[in-house]
Design a protein around this motif. Structure first.
Motif, PDB file in Angstrom:
ATOM      1  N   THR A 136       0.836  -1.192   0.000  1.00 18.86           N
ATOM      2  CA  THR A 136       0.000   0.000   0.000  1.00 18.86           C
ATOM      3  C   THR A 136       0.872   1.243   0.000  1.00 18.86           C
ATOM      4  O   THR A 136       1.796   1.357   0.810  1.00 18.86           O
ATOM      5  N   LEU A 137       0.574   2.167  -0.900  1.00 19.55           N
ATOM      6  CA  LEU A 137       1.350   3.384  -1.054  1.00 19.55           C
ATOM      7  C   LEU A 137       0.522   4.572  -0.568  1.00 19.55           C
ATOM      8  O   LEU A 137      -0.449   4.964  -1.211  1.00 19.55           O
ATOM      9  N   PRO A 138       0.858   5.157   0.595  1.00 20.80           N
ATOM     10  CA  PRO A 138       0.111   6.310   1.100  1.00 20.80           C
ATOM     11  C   PRO A 138       0.717   7.628   0.610  1.00 20.80           C
ATOM     12  O   PRO A 138       1.933   7.821   0.666  1.00 20.80           O
ATOM     13  N   GLU A 139      -0.143   8.531   0.146  1.00 20.91           N
ATOM     14  CA  GLU A 139       0.307   9.823  -0.355  1.00 20.91           C
ATOM     15  C   GLU A 139      -0.678  10.921   0.040  1.00 20.91           C
ATOM     16  O   GLU A 139      -1.866  10.674   0.205  1.00 20.91           O
ATOM     17  N   GLU A 140      -0.160  12.120   0.158  1.00 19.08           N
ATOM     18  CA  GLU A 140      -1.000  13.296   0.368  1.00 19.08           C
ATOM     19  C   GLU A 140      -0.736  14.267  -0.774  1.00 19.08           C
ATOM     20  O   GLU A 140       0.412  14.515  -1.140  1.00 19.08           O
ATOM     21  N   ARG A 141      -1.816  14.791  -1.341  1.00 11.88           N
ATOM     22  CA  ARG A 141      -1.681  15.661  -2.517  1.00 11.88           C
ATOM     23  C   ARG A 141      -2.465  16.956  -2.277  1.00 11.88           C
ATOM     24  O   ARG A 141      -3.622  16.933  -1.857  1.00 11.88           O
ATOM     25  N   VAL A 142      -1.818  18.079  -2.560  1.00 10.04           N
ATOM     26  CA  VAL A 142      -2.445  19.390  -2.436  1.00 10.04           C
ATOM     27  C   VAL A 142      -2.334  20.101  -3.783  1.00 10.04           C
ATOM     28  O   VAL A 142      -1.227  20.295  -4.295  1.00 10.04           O
ATOM     29  N   VAL A 143      -3.479  20.456  -4.356  1.00  9.50           N
ATOM     30  CA  VAL A 143      -3.531  21.164  -5.638  1.00  9.50           C
ATOM     31  C   VAL A 143      -4.168  22.521  -5.409  1.00  9.50           C
ATOM     32  O   VAL A 143      -5.273  22.606  -4.849  1.00  9.50           O
ATOM     33  N   ARG A 144      -3.479  23.577  -5.816  1.00  8.77           N
ATOM     34  CA  ARG A 144      -4.008  24.927  -5.690  1.00  8.77           C
ATOM     35  C   ARG A 144      -3.945  25.623  -7.055  1.00  8.77           C
ATOM     36  O   ARG A 144      -2.944  25.522  -7.763  1.00  8.77           O
ATOM     37  N   TRP A 145      -5.023  26.340  -7.378  1.00  5.00           N
ATOM     38  CA  TRP A 145      -5.109  27.071  -8.647  1.00  5.00           C
ATOM     39  C   TRP A 145      -4.853  28.558  -8.414  1.00  5.00           C
ATOM     40  O   TRP A 145      -5.230  29.116  -7.380  1.00  5.00           O
ATOM     41  N   ARG A 146      -4.239  29.171  -9.413  1.00  8.63           N
ATOM     42  CA  ARG A 146      -3.941  30.595  -9.358  1.00  8.63           C
ATOM     43  C   ARG A 146      -4.908  31.364 -10.259  1.00  8.63           C
ATOM     44  O   ARG A 146      -5.590  30.781 -11.099  1.00  8.63           O
ATOM     45  N   ALA A 147      -4.925  32.672 -10.078  1.00  5.03           N
ATOM     46  CA  ALA A 147      -5.860  33.503 -10.836  1.00  5.03           C
ATOM     47  C   ALA A 147      -5.606  33.444 -12.337  1.00  5.03           C
ATOM     48  O   ALA A 147      -6.533  33.629 -13.136  1.00  5.03           O
ATOM     49  N   ASP A 148      -4.362  33.177 -12.756  1.00  7.99           N
ATOM     50  CA  ASP A 148      -4.056  33.141 -14.187  1.00  7.99           C
ATOM     51  C   ASP A 148      -4.365  31.790 -14.824  1.00  7.99           C
ATOM     52  O   ASP A 148      -4.064  31.571 -15.996  1.00  7.99           O
ATOM     53  N   GLY A 149      -4.962  30.840 -14.048  1.00  6.44           N
ATOM     54  CA  GLY A 149      -5.316  29.534 -14.598  1.00  6.44           C
ATOM     55  C   GLY A 149      -4.235  28.487 -14.435  1.00  6.44           C
ATOM     56  O   GLY A 149      -4.457  27.319 -14.775  1.00  6.44           O
ATOM     57  N   SER A 150      -3.067  28.868 -13.917  1.00  6.44           N
ATOM     58  CA  SER A 150      -2.026  27.881 -13.634  1.00  6.44           C
ATOM     59  C   SER A 150      -2.310  27.224 -12.294  1.00  6.44           C
ATOM     60  O   SER A 150      -3.155  27.698 -11.518  1.00  6.44           O
ATOM     61  N   ARG A 151      -1.608  26.144 -12.009  1.00  5.53           N
ATOM     62  CA  ARG A 151      -1.837  25.457 -10.740  1.00  5.53           C
ATOM     63  C   ARG A 151      -0.534  24.860 -10.219  1.00  5.53           C
ATOM     64  O   ARG A 151       0.384  24.575 -10.990  1.00  5.53           O
ATOM     65  N   THR A 152      -0.491  24.672  -8.913  1.00  5.47           N
ATOM     66  CA  THR A 152       0.621  23.977  -8.279  1.00  5.47           C
ATOM     67  C   THR A 152       0.113  22.652  -7.729  1.00  5.47           C
ATOM     68  O   THR A 152      -1.053  22.537  -7.318  1.00  5.47           O
ATOM     69  N   GLU A 153       0.974  21.643  -7.729  1.00  7.16           N
ATOM     70  CA  GLU A 153       0.616  20.332  -7.194  1.00  7.16           C
ATOM     71  C   GLU A 153       1.782  19.809  -6.361  1.00  7.16           C
ATOM     72  O   GLU A 153       2.880  19.594  -6.874  1.00  7.16           O
ATOM     73  N   LEU A 154       1.522  19.626  -5.079  1.00  9.45           N
ATOM     74  CA  LEU A 154       2.516  19.098  -4.149  1.00  9.45           C
ATOM     75  C   LEU A 154       2.073  17.715  -3.705  1.00  9.45           C
ATOM     76  O   LEU A 154       0.937  17.534  -3.245  1.00  9.45           O
ATOM     77  N   VAL A 155       2.952  16.719  -3.846  1.00  8.21           N
ATOM     78  CA  VAL A 155       2.656  15.346  -3.437  1.00  8.21           C
ATOM     79  C   VAL A 155       3.737  14.891  -2.468  1.00  8.21           C
ATOM     80  O   VAL A 155       4.937  14.984  -2.780  1.00  8.21           O
ATOM     81  N   VAL A 156       3.320  14.427  -1.287  1.00 11.45           N
ATOM     82  CA  VAL A 156       4.274  13.946  -0.295  1.00 11.45           C
ATOM     83  C   VAL A 156       3.893  12.541   0.141  1.00 11.45           C
ATOM     84  O   VAL A 156       2.727  12.137   0.065  1.00 11.45           O
ATOM     85  N   ALA A 157       4.890  11.786   0.580  1.00 14.67           N
ATOM     86  CA  ALA A 157       4.658  10.448   1.126  1.00 14.67           C
ATOM     87  C   ALA A 157       4.411  10.581   2.618  1.00 14.67           C
ATOM     88  O   ALA A 157       5.294  11.022   3.354  1.00 14.67           O
ATOM     89  N   THR A 158       3.217  10.247   3.044  1.00 16.00           N
ATOM     90  CA  THR A 158       2.888  10.343   4.466  1.00 16.00           C
ATOM     91  C   THR A 158       1.697   9.459   4.773  1.00 16.00           C
ATOM     92  O   THR A 158       0.847   9.220   3.920  1.00 16.00           O
ATOM     93  N   ASP A 159       1.664   8.953   5.993  1.00 15.96           N
ATOM     94  CA  ASP A 159       0.549   8.121   6.446  1.00 15.96           C
ATOM     95  C   ASP A 159       0.124   8.648   7.815  1.00 15.96           C
ATOM     96  O   ASP A 159       0.803   8.409   8.815  1.00 15.96           O
ATOM     97  N   PRO A 160      -0.980   9.401   7.867  1.00 18.74           N
ATOM     98  CA  PRO A 160      -1.381  10.013   9.137  1.00 18.74           C
ATOM     99  C   PRO A 160      -1.730   9.013  10.229  1.00 18.74           C
ATOM    100  O   PRO A 160      -1.818   9.382  11.391  1.00 18.74           O
TER     101      PRO A 160
END
Length: 323
Positions: free
Chosen positions: A135-159
């Motif tokens: 089993t591969l646990p991951e956390e992903r956070v995606v945020r969009w900017r006003a210009d239509g671009s986005r950031t995506e952060l993925v980390v390995a973590t198991d709460p």
């Protein structure tokens, strides 16, 4: 044959904009399309299932390793797959139509609204022909900017086990990394697509059903397809109260999700659970008992698959969405 080829194209493990290479794991979208293909019951497509399971067991699933690769002879195995969520004994199931009423009432309070982007914790089971599943646990956070671009952060973590090493897959090899290890941190250029799930979801049940049908590529989606499309929607959007109420309403109208009682999810949140049984698997949708917001979606094997090293009760996939 055309239909089968189209379904396989949708399960493409390496979409043009995907972050993985050809020998890496599926992204969330491709996994859901593959799962939908595996569950397809149309008689003309049944002969395809065995071949796709073979594909799932080799080229297009997450990389796996045996416990011997991950732990020494005197240590415990490094990988412990999550057990299925357990319904609290004696808890009273809340019918989905009643929960939908609560959600509509909550939507009238003017709570925080719809936001493009997502914050999700996932546990995905990887399988391979000659190695035990992991089993591969991951956390992903995606945020969009006003210009239509986005950031995506993925980390390995198991709460469930804060601070402990986490199993992950990088470059086609599974290994242990420190809790919170950054797997990827990317910025994507603007995207102006107006097709679901990129476009804003509506906040009434009828229009939301049509929206999810387009996500599912089906004119008359089944409950299974609606759940898959919901997961894809929540991987793009954080729903507001009105959208959550609409989603609860349309799922209640189907009448196929069975209320089973109260559960505590893997992030410690209390929710009401609704179950859909399908051949070989069980889907459990966890919803906030006060607002109707989707907290999580769990897919569990209900029959063993010795050829893939899975047992009845193994969790295939679990996603927990956060605000």
């Amino acid at each position: 044959m055309t239909d089968e080829l189209e379904l396989l194209r949708r399960a493409n493990p390496v979409p043009a904009d995907g972050p993985h290479f050809g020998d890496g794991p599926l992204d969330h979208r491709a996994e859901r399309h593959l799962n939908r293909l595996l569950r397809e019951e149309t008689p003309s497509r049944r002969p395809l299932r065995k071949a796709v399971w073979g594909l799932a067991a080799t080229a297009v699933v997450a990389a796996t390793v045996s416990a011997l690769l991950l732990s020494g002879p005197s240590t415990a195995p490094a990988v412990a797959a999550p057990r299925p969520l357990v319904v609290q004994a004696g808890s009273t199931p809340v019918p989905l139509d009643r929960l939908a009423e609560r959600a509509r009432a909550a939507a009238a309070d003017g709570a925080p609204g719809l936001r493009k982007g997502t914050h999700v914790q996932s546990w995905s089971l990887g399988m391979e022909d000659d190695r035990p599943p992991v089993t591969l646990p991951e956390e992903r956070v995606v945020r969009w900017r006003a210009d239509g671009s986005r950031t995506e952060l993925v980390v390995a973590t198991d709460p469930r086990h804060p601070g402990r090493p986490v199993l992950t897959d990088e470059g086609g090899a599974a290994r242990r990394v420190a809790d919170g290890h950054v797997l990827s941190d990317r910025t994507y250029p603007p995207s102006w697509s107006d097709a679901p799930p990129e476009s804003s979801p509506p906040h009434d049940p009828a229009h939301l059903r049509a929206y999810l049908a387009e996500v599912a590529h089906s004119t008359s989606p089944t409950t299974t397809e609606l759940l898959d499309a919901t997961a894809e929607l929540l991987d793009h959007w954080t729903l507001g109260p009105r959208e959550s109420a609409a989603l609860a309403g349309l799922l209640a109208d189907g009448g196929h999700l069975r209320p089973v009682g109260r559960v505590t999810d893997r992030l410690g949140r209390r929710g009401q659970a609704y179950v859909l049984d399908a051949p070989g698997i069980r889907r459990m949708l966890i919803m906030d008992p006060a607002t109707g917001a989707v907290l999580g979606l769990e897919t569990t094997f209900t029959t063993a698959g010795p050829e893939y090293g899975v047992q009845a009760g193994d969790v295939m996939q679990y996603s927990a969405w956060m605000r």
